[in-house]
Design a protein around this motif. Structure first.
Motif, PDB file in Angstrom:
ATOM      1  N   PHE A   1       8.946  -7.471  -6.124  1.00 11.53           N
ATOM      2  CA  PHE A   1       8.962  -8.606  -7.039  1.00 11.53           C
ATOM      3  C   PHE A   1       7.548  -8.945  -7.501  1.00 11.53           C
ATOM      4  O   PHE A   1       7.276  -9.103  -8.680  1.00 11.53           O
ATOM      5  CB  PHE A   1       9.599  -9.804  -6.323  1.00 11.53           C
ATOM      6  CG  PHE A   1       9.824 -10.981  -7.216  1.00 11.53           C
ATOM      7  CD1 PHE A   1      10.940 -11.026  -8.039  1.00 11.53           C
ATOM      8  CD2 PHE A   1       8.928 -12.032  -7.253  1.00 11.53           C
ATOM      9  CE1 PHE A   1      11.158 -12.110  -8.877  1.00 11.53           C
ATOM     10  CE2 PHE A   1       9.129 -13.124  -8.093  1.00 11.53           C
ATOM     11  CZ  PHE A   1      10.257 -13.156  -8.906  1.00 11.53           C
ATOM     12  N   THR A   2       6.633  -9.023  -6.551  1.00 15.96           N
ATOM     13  CA  THR A   2       5.294  -9.490  -6.891  1.00 15.96           C
ATOM     14  C   THR A   2       4.537  -8.480  -7.747  1.00 15.96           C
ATOM     15  O   THR A   2       3.724  -8.846  -8.573  1.00 15.96           O
ATOM     16  CB  THR A   2       4.497  -9.877  -5.616  1.00 15.96           C
ATOM     17  OG1 THR A   2       3.344 -10.602  -6.022  1.00 15.96           O
ATOM     18  CG2 THR A   2       4.075  -8.688  -4.800  1.00 15.96           C
ATOM     19  N   LEU A   3       4.809  -7.182  -7.574  1.00 17.85           N
ATOM     20  CA  LEU A   3       4.126  -6.195  -8.418  1.00 17.85           C
ATOM     21  C   LEU A   3       4.932  -5.878  -9.684  1.00 17.85           C
ATOM     22  O   LEU A   3       4.608  -4.953 -10.414  1.00 17.85           O
ATOM     23  CB  LEU A   3       3.864  -4.904  -7.638  1.00 17.85           C
ATOM     24  CG  LEU A   3       2.781  -4.974  -6.558  1.00 17.85           C
ATOM     25  CD1 LEU A   3       2.648  -3.624  -5.854  1.00 17.85           C
ATOM     26  CD2 LEU A   3       1.431  -5.368  -7.144  1.00 17.85           C
ATOM     27  N   SER A   4       5.955  -6.650  -9.937  1.00 16.99           N
ATOM     28  CA  SER A   4       6.815  -6.455 -11.122  1.00 16.99           C
ATOM     29  C   SER A   4       7.393  -5.043 -11.175  1.00 16.99           C
ATOM     30  O   SER A   4       7.452  -4.423 -12.233  1.00 16.99           O
ATOM     31  CB  SER A   4       6.038  -6.697 -12.425  1.00 16.99           C
ATOM     32  OG  SER A   4       5.362  -7.901 -12.405  1.00 16.99           O
TER      33      SER A   4
ATOM     34  N   LEU B   1       4.691   9.923   0.392  1.00 10.66           N
ATOM     35  CA  LEU B   1       5.064   8.527   0.182  1.00 10.66           C
ATOM     36  C   LEU B   1       6.198   8.411  -0.845  1.00 10.66           C
ATOM     37  O   LEU B   1       7.163   7.688  -0.638  1.00 10.66           O
ATOM     38  CB  LEU B   1       3.856   7.712  -0.311  1.00 10.66           C
ATOM     39  CG  LEU B   1       2.702   7.547   0.683  1.00 10.66           C
ATOM     40  CD1 LEU B   1       1.556   6.758   0.055  1.00 10.66           C
ATOM     41  CD2 LEU B   1       3.170   6.852   1.955  1.00 10.66           C
ATOM     42  N   ILE B   2       6.046   9.162  -1.931  1.00  5.17           N
ATOM     43  CA  ILE B   2       7.012   8.987  -3.024  1.00  5.17           C
ATOM     44  C   ILE B   2       8.318   9.743  -2.762  1.00  5.17           C
ATOM     45  O   ILE B   2       9.390   9.307  -3.150  1.00  5.17           O
ATOM     46  CB  ILE B   2       6.358   9.380  -4.384  1.00  5.17           C
ATOM     47  CG1 ILE B   2       6.955   8.579  -5.521  1.00  5.17           C
ATOM     48  CG2 ILE B   2       6.463  10.844  -4.728  1.00  5.17           C
ATOM     49  CD1 ILE B   2       6.397   7.265  -5.712  1.00  5.17           C
ATOM     50  N   ARG B   3       8.248  10.872  -2.062  1.00  3.35           N
ATOM     51  CA  ARG B   3       9.466  11.657  -1.824  1.00  3.35           C
ATOM     52  C   ARG B   3      10.246  11.192  -0.600  1.00  3.35           C
ATOM     53  O   ARG B   3      11.468  11.273  -0.573  1.00  3.35           O
ATOM     54  CB  ARG B   3       9.113  13.139  -1.623  1.00  3.35           C
ATOM     55  CG  ARG B   3       8.865  13.881  -2.925  1.00  3.35           C
ATOM     56  CD  ARG B   3       8.247  15.220  -2.639  1.00  3.35           C
ATOM     57  NE  ARG B   3       9.164  16.123  -1.944  1.00  3.35           N
ATOM     58  CZ  ARG B   3       9.945  16.996  -2.558  1.00  3.35           C
ATOM     59  NH1 ARG B   3       9.921  17.080  -3.863  1.00  3.35           N
ATOM     60  NH2 ARG B   3      10.724  17.787  -1.883  1.00  3.35           N
TER      61      ARG B   3
ATOM     62  N   VAL C   1       3.601   5.420 -10.646  1.00  2.00           N
ATOM     63  CA  VAL C   1       4.630   6.200 -11.326  1.00  2.00           C
ATOM     64  C   VAL C   1       5.179   5.427 -12.530  1.00  2.00           C
ATOM     65  O   VAL C   1       5.368   5.984 -13.612  1.00  2.00           O
ATOM     66  CB  VAL C   1       5.763   6.559 -10.333  1.00  2.00           C
ATOM     67  CG1 VAL C   1       6.965   7.099 -11.073  1.00  2.00           C
ATOM     68  CG2 VAL C   1       5.273   7.571  -9.312  1.00  2.00           C
ATOM     69  N   GLU C   2       5.422   4.133 -12.328  1.00  2.00           N
ATOM     70  CA  GLU C   2       5.977   3.350 -13.450  1.00  2.00           C
ATOM     71  C   GLU C   2       5.040   3.326 -14.650  1.00  2.00           C
ATOM     72  O   GLU C   2       5.452   3.563 -15.783  1.00  2.00           O
ATOM     73  CB  GLU C   2       6.277   1.917 -12.999  1.00  2.00           C
ATOM     74  CG  GLU C   2       7.658   1.772 -12.432  1.00  2.00           C
ATOM     75  CD  GLU C   2       8.258   0.386 -12.684  1.00  2.00           C
ATOM     76  OE1 GLU C   2       7.984  -0.235 -13.720  1.00  2.00           O
ATOM     77  OE2 GLU C   2       8.997  -0.070 -11.799  1.00  2.00           O
TER      78      GLU C   2
ATOM     79  N   LEU D   1       0.807  -1.222   0.000  1.00  3.60           N
ATOM     80  CA  LEU D   1       0.000   0.000   0.000  1.00  3.60           C
ATOM     81  C   LEU D   1       0.838   1.269   0.000  1.00  3.60           C
ATOM     82  O   LEU D   1       0.579   2.202  -0.756  1.00  3.60           O
ATOM     83  CB  LEU D   1      -0.900   0.026   1.234  1.00  3.60           C
ATOM     84  CG  LEU D   1      -2.239  -0.680   1.094  1.00  3.60           C
ATOM     85  CD1 LEU D   1      -2.985  -0.626   2.407  1.00  3.60           C
ATOM     86  CD2 LEU D   1      -3.065  -0.034  -0.023  1.00  3.60           C
ATOM     87  N   MET D   2       1.859   1.294   0.863  1.00  2.24           N
ATOM     88  CA  MET D   2       2.588   2.548   1.055  1.00  2.24           C
ATOM     89  C   MET D   2       3.733   2.724   0.069  1.00  2.24           C
ATOM     90  O   MET D   2       4.125   3.847  -0.234  1.00  2.24           O
ATOM     91  CB  MET D   2       3.157   2.612   2.478  1.00  2.24           C
ATOM     92  CG  MET D   2       2.141   2.222   3.524  1.00  2.24           C
ATOM     93  SD  MET D   2       1.459   3.644   4.325  1.00  2.24           S
ATOM     94  CE  MET D   2       2.684   3.934   5.532  1.00  2.24           C
ATOM     95  N   ILE D   3       4.305   1.628  -0.394  1.00  7.19           N
ATOM     96  CA  ILE D   3       5.462   1.763  -1.279  1.00  7.19           C
ATOM     97  C   ILE D   3       5.167   1.210  -2.668  1.00  7.19           C
ATOM     98  O   ILE D   3       5.432   1.857  -3.674  1.00  7.19           O
ATOM     99  CB  ILE D   3       6.696   1.086  -0.646  1.00  7.19           C
ATOM    100  CG1 ILE D   3       6.967   1.764   0.693  1.00  7.19           C
ATOM    101  CG2 ILE D   3       7.914   1.202  -1.561  1.00  7.19           C
ATOM    102  CD1 ILE D   3       7.945   1.083   1.561  1.00  7.19           C
ATOM    103  N   GLY D   4       4.595   0.010  -2.706  1.00 11.71           N
ATOM    104  CA  GLY D   4       4.325  -0.611  -4.007  1.00 11.71           C
ATOM    105  C   GLY D   4       3.361   0.192  -4.862  1.00 11.71           C
ATOM    106  O   GLY D   4       3.643   0.488  -6.022  1.00 11.71           O
ATOM    107  N   LEU D   5       2.244   0.555  -4.274  1.00 14.59           N
ATOM    108  CA  LEU D   5       1.192   1.230  -5.054  1.00 14.59           C
ATOM    109  C   LEU D   5       1.653   2.575  -5.646  1.00 14.59           C
ATOM    110  O   LEU D   5       1.471   2.810  -6.843  1.00 14.59           O
ATOM    111  CB  LEU D   5      -0.054   1.374  -4.181  1.00 14.59           C
ATOM    112  CG  LEU D   5      -1.389   1.452  -4.894  1.00 14.59           C
ATOM    113  CD1 LEU D   5      -1.587   0.326  -5.879  1.00 14.59           C
ATOM    114  CD2 LEU D   5      -2.527   1.443  -3.877  1.00 14.59           C
TER     115      LEU D   5
END
Ligand code: PFF
Length: 462
Positions: free
Chosen positions: A225-228, A442-444, A60-61, A51-55
């Motif tokens: 890894f799981t979210l590629s 989160l992103i910065r 962004v990707e 939630l906090m890092i992957g999403l």
């Protein structure tokens, strides 16, 4: 740029991206990592990481791809000229080699076990020990491992050769629903078994005593890894989207489907393992040693074993295509190769790069390097390098790029370009200044700091 192929529909993109995310990570890795690290306690930390890092990084990707209509190297070049940022894209191409070189071996095992299930081989296995001996015996033969790696690889190359719509999208649209149906059948049969509640409580009752800094490292690495994430796979898939597509909504859906399928795979596997009285902490061998005899011994076991390995094969194929597509898109965009030439050249390069991993179980099994005090073969090294170093490193730079170079305002402005479909789960949510602030935080700060801490920990500096 105008003749770049695009997904034919939003569903096509979602299924392809979910196909990339849902892979061996969900079915082969997640259950044993969760099993070894406190069950639900691990699940909890993993969900926070998603939630906090992957999403945010997933958003962004996909956005970087959609905005630039380019492969990872070209995407950074398009936004930041011919600067050092293009090497972050290059890191992705390198990661695509590294991951595929061990991924294709496990993919090959899955194909092999599908055939073995079809032949009814698992019926003769009385215990997981016998199954483990069978696995080791087969792997001691280099021709067997390389042969199935070849079959698996050929499937990926054929799909990629057919292009985005007719290859990747068509395959995902067919395979992903099949995967889901198979998984539901396996979950349902698992829940019907005696003592299935033990498996459920193992997955859902937290054991906090198992949680330490290492758990966090694993959870974060696995979230990437799981979210590629971190190597440009989602960026490359995003580059076949148009400005009209809602990235935020797509990201929620992909992360949700990926997490749901990992949990369902955990339920399908642990119910069987516990109802047979086995130990779930069997490491990577869980799927290939423990499950075949346990599944085969169930009533209707022939079909369940077959379904399980089919599930694993489908999951592996739809992910592997996204990994190879990163390098293929790089050659197509940057070197102006035709898709056919790019696929055949990259395919051949990655195929051969995987051979040392295939030989890690036989001729090269004694060739090891010491990683954190453990002897790692080529196979272990590729897995470790990708999950623990290359992907988080890529994610770190992507977060820095979005947060400081491209800038949160610009990112949000671009995210808002797509047609919003939902107030809470689409880009409209970013219109409020508070959620924009949270996204910025989160992103910065959170993502780069946490990823950095994970590195420090990993190298023993904290
Ligand atoms: N997400 C895939 C899995 O869980 O198995 C693995 C993966 C695919 C990692 C694509 C990275 C990637 F770019």
């Amino acid at each position: 740029m105008s003749n770049r192929e695009q997904w034919s529909s939003k569903t096509g993109f979602i299924l392809a991206a979910a196909g990339s995310a849902v892979g061996l990570g969900n079915i082969w890795k997640f259950p044993y990592i969760a099993g070894e690290n406190g069950g639900a306690a691990f699940l909890f930390i993993y969900l926070i990481c998603i939630l906090m890092i992957g999403l945010p990084i997933l958003n962004v990707e996909i956005l970087l791809g959609r905005t630039t209509q380019k492969n990872p190297v070209g995407a950074f070049k398009a936004l930041h000229g011919d600067s050092h940022w293009k090497y972050v894209g290059g890191l992705g191409v390198l990661a695509s080699f590294t991951i595929l070189s061990f991924y294709s071996i496990v993919g090959g095992w899955s194909v092999a076990y599908t055939f073995e299930a079809l032949r009814g081989t698992f019926h003769s296995f009385e215990t997981p020990q016998v199954a483990a001996e069978f696995f080791n015996l087969k792997n001691s033969n280099p021709a067997w491992v390389v042969g199935y790696h070849t079959i698996f690889f050929a499937m990926i190359v054929v799909i990629i050769l057919s292009g985005i719509k007719a290859g990747i999208e068509k395959a995902s649209k067919f395979l992903m629903p099949v995967l889901f149906i198979i998984l539901m059948v396996l979950v349902f049969q698992g829940l019907m078994l005696p003592d299935s509640d033990k498996g459920m409580s193992f997955l859902f009752n937290p054991d906090w005593s198992k949680i330490n800094a290492k758990t966090f490292l694993l959870a974060l690495g696995h979230a990437f890894f799981t979210l590629s994430l971190g190597m440009g796979a989602m960026m490359t898939y995003g580059s076949y989207l148009s400005d009209k597509d809602d990235v935020v909504n797509a990201s929620y859906l992909v992360a949700f489907l990926d997490t749901l399928i990992a949990i369902l795979a955990g339920v399908a596997i642990f119910t069987v393992v516990f109802s047979s009285g086995y130990d779930p902490t069997a490491g990577p061998g869980l799927v290939f040693h423990v499950l075949p005899p346990l599944l085969a011994q169930l009533p209707g076991g022939y079909i369940f074993a077959l379904l399980f390995f089919l599930l694993l094969t489908i999951a592996a194929v739809t992910s592997a295509i996204s990994i190879l597509e990163v390098s293929v898109a790089y050659l197509v965009d940057e070197m102006r190769y035709s898709r056919k030439k790019a696929t055949l050249i990259m395919g051949a390069l990655v195929y051969f790069a995987a051979i040392p991993c295939a030989l890690s179980f036989n001729v090269l099994q004694d060739v090891t390097i010491l990683v954190q005090g453990k002897a790692f073969t080529f196979f272990d090294t590729a897995d470790y390098l990708a999950s623990n170093i290359l992907l988080p490193l890529g994610g770190f730079f992507i977060a820095i790029f979005a947060g400081y170079v491209w800038g949160v305002d610009e990112v949000v402005k671009n995210l808002l370009k797509g047609n919003s479909e939902s107030v809470y789960f689409g880009n409209t949510i970013l219109e409020s200044s508070s959620s924009k602030k949270v996204f910025g935080l989160l992103i910065r700060y959170l993502s780069p700091i946490l990823i950095f801490l994970v590195f420090l920990y990993q190298f023993g500096w904290i």
